[in-house]
Design an enzyme around this catalytic site. Structure first.
Site, PDB file in Angstrom:
ATOM      1  N   ASP A 158       4.882  -5.991  -3.741  1.00 18.14           N
ATOM      2  CA  ASP A 158       3.595  -5.288  -3.710  1.00 18.14           C
ATOM      3  C   ASP A 158       3.797  -4.002  -2.908  1.00 18.14           C
ATOM      4  O   ASP A 158       3.710  -4.018  -1.677  1.00 18.14           O
ATOM      5  CB  ASP A 158       2.536  -6.198  -3.056  1.00 18.14           C
ATOM      6  CG  ASP A 158       1.140  -5.613  -3.127  1.00 18.14           C
ATOM      7  OD1 ASP A 158       0.946  -4.614  -3.849  1.00 18.14           O
ATOM      8  OD2 ASP A 158       0.237  -6.166  -2.466  1.00 18.14           O
TER       9      ASP A 158
ATOM     10  N   GLU B 224       1.917   1.391   1.002  1.00 20.32           N
ATOM     11  CA  GLU B 224       2.053  -0.062   1.211  1.00 20.32           C
ATOM     12  C   GLU B 224       3.514  -0.463   1.197  1.00 20.32           C
ATOM     13  O   GLU B 224       4.251  -0.140   0.266  1.00 20.32           O
ATOM     14  CB  GLU B 224       1.318  -0.807   0.077  1.00 20.32           C
ATOM     15  CG  GLU B 224       1.502  -2.311   0.127  1.00 20.32           C
ATOM     16  CD  GLU B 224       0.636  -3.053  -0.891  1.00 20.32           C
ATOM     17  OE1 GLU B 224       0.345  -2.483  -1.959  1.00 20.32           O
ATOM     18  OE2 GLU B 224       0.264  -4.204  -0.610  1.00 20.32           O
TER      19      GLU B 224
ATOM     20  N   ASP C 298      -6.695 -17.706 -31.242  1.00 16.67           N
ATOM     21  CA  ASP C 298      -5.433 -18.465 -31.216  1.00 16.67           C
ATOM     22  C   ASP C 298      -4.447 -17.976 -30.163  1.00 16.67           C
ATOM     23  O   ASP C 298      -3.338 -18.493 -30.066  1.00 16.67           O
ATOM     24  CB  ASP C 298      -4.724 -18.356 -32.582  1.00 16.67           C
ATOM     25  CG  ASP C 298      -5.419 -19.202 -33.631  1.00 16.67           C
ATOM     26  OD1 ASP C 298      -6.203 -20.098 -33.238  1.00 16.67           O
ATOM     27  OD2 ASP C 298      -5.182 -18.969 -34.823  1.00 16.67           O
TER      28      ASP C 298
ATOM     29  N   GLU D 265      -0.636  -1.882   4.530  1.00 17.67           N
ATOM     30  CA  GLU D 265      -1.117  -0.979   3.484  1.00 17.67           C
ATOM     31  C   GLU D 265      -2.454  -0.324   3.807  1.00 17.67           C
ATOM     32  O   GLU D 265      -3.452  -0.540   3.124  1.00 17.67           O
ATOM     33  CB  GLU D 265      -1.249  -1.734   2.165  1.00 17.67           C
ATOM     34  CG  GLU D 265      -1.993  -3.072   2.253  1.00 17.67           C
ATOM     35  CD  GLU D 265      -2.260  -3.674   0.875  1.00 17.67           C
ATOM     36  OE1 GLU D 265      -2.698  -2.933  -0.016  1.00 17.67           O
ATOM     37  OE2 GLU D 265      -2.049  -4.873   0.706  1.00 17.67           O
TER      38      GLU D 265
ATOM     39  N   HIS E  62      -8.832  -1.300  -6.705  1.00 15.78           N
ATOM     40  CA  HIS E  62      -8.128  -2.148  -7.682  1.00 15.78           C
ATOM     41  C   HIS E  62      -8.349  -1.629  -9.106  1.00 15.78           C
ATOM     42  O   HIS E  62      -8.721  -2.383 -10.015  1.00 15.78           O
ATOM     43  CB  HIS E  62      -8.547  -3.621  -7.539  1.00 15.78           C
ATOM     44  CG  HIS E  62      -7.890  -4.301  -6.368  1.00 15.78           C
ATOM     45  ND1 HIS E  62      -8.246  -5.551  -5.938  1.00 15.78           N
ATOM     46  CD2 HIS E  62      -6.887  -3.899  -5.542  1.00 15.78           C
ATOM     47  CE1 HIS E  62      -7.486  -5.880  -4.889  1.00 15.78           C
ATOM     48  NE2 HIS E  62      -6.665  -4.890  -4.634  1.00 15.78           N
TER      49      HIS E  62
ATOM     50  N   ARG F 150      -2.995   5.541  -0.538  1.00 19.33           N
ATOM     51  CA  ARG F 150      -2.602   4.240   0.036  1.00 19.33           C
ATOM     52  C   ARG F 150      -1.077   4.236   0.112  1.00 19.33           C
ATOM     53  O   ARG F 150      -0.403   4.726  -0.805  1.00 19.33           O
ATOM     54  CB  ARG F 150      -3.112   3.072  -0.829  1.00 19.33           C
ATOM     55  CG  ARG F 150      -2.696   1.709  -0.296  1.00 19.33           C
ATOM     56  CD  ARG F 150      -3.545   0.547  -0.817  1.00 19.33           C
ATOM     57  NE  ARG F 150      -3.463   0.291  -2.231  1.00 19.33           N
ATOM     58  CZ  ARG F 150      -4.431   0.568  -3.111  1.00 19.33           C
ATOM     59  NH1 ARG F 150      -5.560   1.128  -2.708  1.00 19.33           N
ATOM     60  NH2 ARG F 150      -4.277   0.289  -4.391  1.00 19.33           N
TER      61      ARG F 150
ATOM     62  N   ASP G 270       0.292   1.424  -7.237  1.00 17.94           N
ATOM     63  CA  ASP G 270       0.327   0.154  -6.488  1.00 17.94           C
ATOM     64  C   ASP G 270       0.862  -0.904  -7.435  1.00 17.94           C
ATOM     65  O   ASP G 270       0.148  -1.369  -8.333  1.00 17.94           O
ATOM     66  CB  ASP G 270      -1.091  -0.173  -5.993  1.00 17.94           C
ATOM     67  CG  ASP G 270      -1.137  -1.459  -5.174  1.00 17.94           C
ATOM     68  OD1 ASP G 270      -0.143  -2.215  -5.149  1.00 17.94           O
ATOM     69  OD2 ASP G 270      -2.198  -1.714  -4.562  1.00 17.94           O
TER      70      ASP G 270
ATOM     71  N   HIS H 260      -1.469 -12.128  -3.023  1.00 18.38           N
ATOM     72  CA  HIS H 260      -2.196 -12.448  -1.795  1.00 18.38           C
ATOM     73  C   HIS H 260      -1.839 -13.901  -1.496  1.00 18.38           C
ATOM     74  O   HIS H 260      -2.479 -14.822  -1.991  1.00 18.38           O
ATOM     75  CB  HIS H 260      -3.710 -12.254  -1.967  1.00 18.38           C
ATOM     76  CG  HIS H 260      -4.083 -10.810  -2.145  1.00 18.38           C
ATOM     77  ND1 HIS H 260      -5.385 -10.378  -2.279  1.00 18.38           N
ATOM     78  CD2 HIS H 260      -3.340  -9.674  -2.213  1.00 18.38           C
ATOM     79  CE1 HIS H 260      -5.410  -9.044  -2.425  1.00 18.38           C
ATOM     80  NE2 HIS H 260      -4.174  -8.610  -2.384  1.00 18.38           N
TER      81      HIS H 260
ATOM     82  N   HIS I 105     -10.729  -1.733   3.273  1.00 19.43           N
ATOM     83  CA  HIS I 105     -10.023  -3.005   3.016  1.00 19.43           C
ATOM     84  C   HIS I 105      -9.120  -3.338   4.193  1.00 19.43           C
ATOM     85  O   HIS I 105      -8.906  -2.503   5.096  1.00 19.43           O
ATOM     86  CB  HIS I 105      -9.209  -2.925   1.716  1.00 19.43           C
ATOM     87  CG  HIS I 105      -8.189  -1.832   1.657  1.00 19.43           C
ATOM     88  ND1 HIS I 105      -7.012  -1.864   2.375  1.00 19.43           N
ATOM     89  CD2 HIS I 105      -8.157  -0.657   0.958  1.00 19.43           C
ATOM     90  CE1 HIS I 105      -6.301  -0.782   2.102  1.00 19.43           C
ATOM     91  NE2 HIS I 105      -6.976  -0.021   1.254  1.00 19.43           N
TER      92      HIS I 105
ATOM     93  N   TYR J 293      -9.832   6.703   1.187  1.00 19.87           N
ATOM     94  CA  TYR J 293     -10.330   6.992  -0.168  1.00 19.87           C
ATOM     95  C   TYR J 293     -11.620   7.797  -0.012  1.00 19.87           C
ATOM     96  O   TYR J 293     -12.587   7.306   0.568  1.00 19.87           O
ATOM     97  CB  TYR J 293     -10.617   5.687  -0.929  1.00 19.87           C
ATOM     98  CG  TYR J 293      -9.484   4.683  -0.773  1.00 19.87           C
ATOM     99  CD1 TYR J 293      -8.388   4.696  -1.635  1.00 19.87           C
ATOM    100  CD2 TYR J 293      -9.493   3.746   0.269  1.00 19.87           C
ATOM    101  CE1 TYR J 293      -7.339   3.795  -1.472  1.00 19.87           C
ATOM    102  CE2 TYR J 293      -8.446   2.853   0.444  1.00 19.87           C
ATOM    103  CZ  TYR J 293      -7.374   2.883  -0.431  1.00 19.87           C
ATOM    104  OH  TYR J 293      -6.338   2.001  -0.261  1.00 19.87           O
TER     105      TYR J 293
ATOM    106  N   HIS K 178      -1.798  -8.602   3.994  1.00 17.13           N
ATOM    107  CA  HIS K 178      -1.928  -9.959   3.453  1.00 17.13           C
ATOM    108  C   HIS K 178      -0.539 -10.551   3.378  1.00 17.13           C
ATOM    109  O   HIS K 178       0.457  -9.820   3.387  1.00 17.13           O
ATOM    110  CB  HIS K 178      -2.643  -9.954   2.087  1.00 17.13           C
ATOM    111  CG  HIS K 178      -2.027  -9.059   1.042  1.00 17.13           C
ATOM    112  ND1 HIS K 178      -0.902  -9.395   0.329  1.00 17.13           N
ATOM    113  CD2 HIS K 178      -2.383  -7.820   0.590  1.00 17.13           C
ATOM    114  CE1 HIS K 178      -0.597  -8.406  -0.519  1.00 17.13           C
ATOM    115  NE2 HIS K 178      -1.474  -7.423  -0.374  1.00 17.13           N
TER     116      HIS K 178
HETATM  117  N1  GLY Z   1      -1.905  -4.769  -5.169  1.00 17.69           N
HETATM  118  C1  GLY Z   1      -2.983  -5.399  -4.549  1.00 17.69           C
HETATM  119  C2  GLY Z   1      -2.939  -5.252  -3.112  1.00 17.69           C
HETATM  120  O1  GLY Z   1      -2.311  -4.353  -2.613  1.00 17.69           O
HETATM  121  O2  GLY Z   1      -3.442  -6.059  -2.381  1.00 17.69           O
HETATM  122 MN    MN Z   2      -1.200  -5.508  -1.154  1.00 15.13          MN
HETATM  123 MN    MN Z   3      -0.692  -3.432  -3.585  1.00 13.49          MN
END
Ligand code: GLY
Ligand code: MN
Ligand code: MN
Length: 471
Positions: free
Chosen positions: A313, A436, A75, A413, A285, A434, A302, A396, A385, A417, A389
C-alpha cells in the site's frame, strides 16, 4: 518422476463417512516447477493454528468459515478471495469450507484429532469448470491438516458443541447464497447454527482479538512475501513516474501500474487502484479513474500489489507535467515533513497513534502558518483520515492498535486535500497530496520497506525526465 508415498497411518474416520485419514510423504524433487515456488508452507499455517491454540481458553473450539463466492452479475462471479483468517490458518484457497480448531485433542467415535477441515470433495465434472480441488487427501498432503472430511458430512458430524466451555466464532455471514448443493457454505453455516442454537457458550468477542494478536506480528515468511509485494509496487510507481504525461488518462496510468504488478507475478491489486488527478486528488478513496489528465494536475497514485495473499500500500503524488508548481511544492513538502515525523516515531514501544499525532502536529502548524486554517482544530478540514493502519493479508489489516512491537507492519500516510471551494485562498484549490510508505517495526527502529519509490520533489522531478518503456 519418482513418487514415494508412505502411508503411515490409515484408520477409519467416521463410520458415517467411510473417509480415511492418512499421512503421506511425497518426494516431488523431480517435478518441474511450473507454478509458484515461494508459497507459504504447511508448517507456516500449522504454526499459526498452534499459536491460536495457545491463546484459546481451556476446553474451547474455534470455528472459521471460508469466504463466500461473491456474484458480480448473472453468471459472472468476482474472482474468489479466501477469508484472510482462513488462509492464515490453513492455506486453503477454496470456497465452501469450515475448519474446527480444538484447544485439546478430541476423541470421536473412532479417531482423535485437534483439528478438522471440512472442504469440497474432488469432482471431475466441476473441476473441469472451476479448477482443481484439493479434496481430503490433498488437504492432508499439501496443507498438513491433521484431519480432513468432505463438507457434505458436516451436517451429520457428531460434534457436541454444547460440551465446550467456549465455542469461539466471528459474526456469522447471514447473506450467503443457498446453492442447494449439499455441503455448500450456506449449508455449513445453517448446520452450525442448528448445532449451537441458543447455546450460551458461543463467544463472538474473543476470536477477533486472538486473530489480531497473531496477525499483527509478521513472521519472517510473511515479511519475505510483503517485501516482494512492496518492491513490485515501488517499481510500478517508478514506471508511472517515467511514463506520466499530460493528455494521458487516469485509466492509462492505472494500466501502467497494474501491468508492472502482473509482470512481476502479483495475482492482482490488493485493493482498487486509486489514480486521481486534479480535483480527484482530493477524493481519498477515488477509484473510477476515468479523467483525462491535464499538465496542471497533481496525480495521487495510491496502489498496492497483492502477492500470495499479502498486499502492499504505497502512495506517491506526482505533477502530471513533471514539475511541481510553487503552491504544490509547499503543500507537498509539508506532507513529506509530516510523514517523516510519523516514520521516525514508528518505534517499538510507542503507541500505535504516535505517528498520527506527530504527523498531525506538523500539518496543523504548517497550515496555520500558511493561513490556510485559522484554528488548530480546522486541520480536520484538510487532513481527515488517520495516518496509519496495519498492513498484511488485508490492506487494512488486523491488529490491536496498542503498542508498536517488532514484526508490526504499518503504513504512514498523512495527506492534505484542498478541494475547490474550500475556505482559503483559491491558489490552493485542487491540490491533493498523500505520501504513503510501508514501515516494518524492528528492535532497531523503523525500516521503510517502500523506500525504493522516490519521495522527494527533486528525485521525482528527475525521474519524470527519464524515458519510459511505454513511450
Ligand atoms: N489504499 C488505501 C489506504 O491507503 O488506506
Ligand atoms: Mn493505506
Ligand atoms: Mn493507500
Amino acid at each position: 518422476m519418482r513418487v514415494i508415498i508412505l502411508i503411515i497411518l490409515v484408520f477409519p474416520l467416521l463410520a458415517l463417512s467411510q473417509e480415511i485419514q492418512i499421512n503421506l510423504k511425497i518426494d516431488t524433487s523431480t517435478t518441474p516447477n511450473q507454478y509458484d515456488t515461494d508459497l507459504l508452507t504447511p508448517e507456516f499455517h500449522k504454526k499459526n493454528r498452534e499459536a491460536l491454540r495457545q491463546l484459546m481458553p481451556n476446553n474451547s473450539v474455534a470455528v472459521f468459515f471460508s469466504s463466500p463466492i461473491k456474484n458480480r452479475s448473472n453468471d459472472v462471479d468476482y474472482e474468489y478471495h479466501q477469508d484472510p483468517n482462513f488462509y492464515y490458518l490453513t492455506g486453503l484457497k477454496e470456497p465452501h469450507a469450515v475448519v474446527l480448531i480444538f484447544k485439546e485433542t478430541q476423541e470421536f467415535n473412532d479417531f482423535k484429532t485437534n483439528e478438522i477441515l471440512f472442504l469440497q470433495k474432488k469432482d471431475q465434472k466441476n473441476e473441469l469448470w472451476t479448477g482443481k480441488r484439493l479434496g481430503v487427501k490433498g488437504a492432508i498432503l499439501d496443507l498438513g491438516i491433521n484431519t480432513a472430511i468432505e463438507n457434505d458430512k458436516f451436517l451429520n458430524f457428531n460434534s457436541d458443541f454444547k460440551n465446550f466451555a467456549e465455542v469461539l466464532i466471528y459474526e456469522l455471514n447471514e447473506t450467503v447464497k443457498n446453492t442447494s448443493e449439499k455441503g455448500d457454505l450456506y449449508g455449513l453455516i445453517q448446520s452450525f447454527k442448528l448445532k449451537t442454537e441458543k447455546q450460551p457458550n458461543v463467544n463472538k468477542t474473543n476470536l477477533p482479538i486472538y486473530m489480531a494478536t497473531l496477525r499483527q506480528v509478521k513472521s519472517n515468511e510473511e515479511i519475505a512475501l510483503m517485501r516482494k509485494a512492496i518492491t513490485m509496487t515501488c517499481d510500478a510507481q517508478i514506471e508511472l513516474m517515467k511514463a506520466l504525461k499530460p493528455e494521458m488518462t487516469e485509466y492509462q496510468s492505472e494500466a501502467i501500474v497494474e501491468y508492472v504488478f502482473k509482470k512481476n507475478g502479483a495475482e492482482y491489486p490488493g485493493f482498487p487502484s486509486i489514480l486521481g488527478g486534479g480535483e480527484n486528488s482530493c477524493i481519498i478513496h477515488y477509484t473510477s479513474n476515468r479523467k483525462k489528465l491535464s499538465g496542471k494536475d497533481l496525480l495521487v497514485s495510491d496502489i498496492g500489489a497483492e502477492y500470495h495473499g499479502y498486499t502492499a500500500d504505497v502512495t506517491r503524488t506526482l505533477p502530471v507535467d513533471g514539475h511541481f508548481s510553487e503552491e504544490e511544492k509547499i503543500i507537498y513538502n509539508l506532507v513529506l515533513t509530516a510523514q517523516q515525523a510519523g516514520i521516525d516515531s514508528s518505534k517499538t514501544g510507542n503507541k500505535f497513534w504516535e505517528p498520527h499525532q506527530a504527523a498531525t502536529k506538523i500539518i496543523t502548524e504548517g497550515l496555520l502558518e500558511l493561513g490556510i486554517i485559522e484554528k488548530s482544530y480546522h486541520v480536520q478540514r484538510y487532513f481527515m483520515h488517520g495516518t496509519s493502519h496495519y498492513l498484511g493479508l488485508d490492506v487494512h489489516d488486523a491488529g490491536l492498535f496498542g503498542t508498536l512491537q517488532p514484526g508490526n507492519v504499518i503504513t504512514v500516510e498523512p495527506g492534505i486535500y484542498i478541494p475547490e471551494g474550500s475556505e482559503c485562498d483559491p491558489k490552493w484549490w485542487n491540490i491533493g497530496v498523500r505520501i504513503e510508505d510501508d514501515i516494518l517495526i524492528t528492535p532497531f527502529g523503523p525500516e521503510n520497506l517502500s523506500e525504493k519509490a522516490p519521495r522527494t520533489i527533486e528525485e521525482i522531478e528527475a525521474l519524470m525526465k527519464e524515458t519510459s518503456q511505454f513511450e
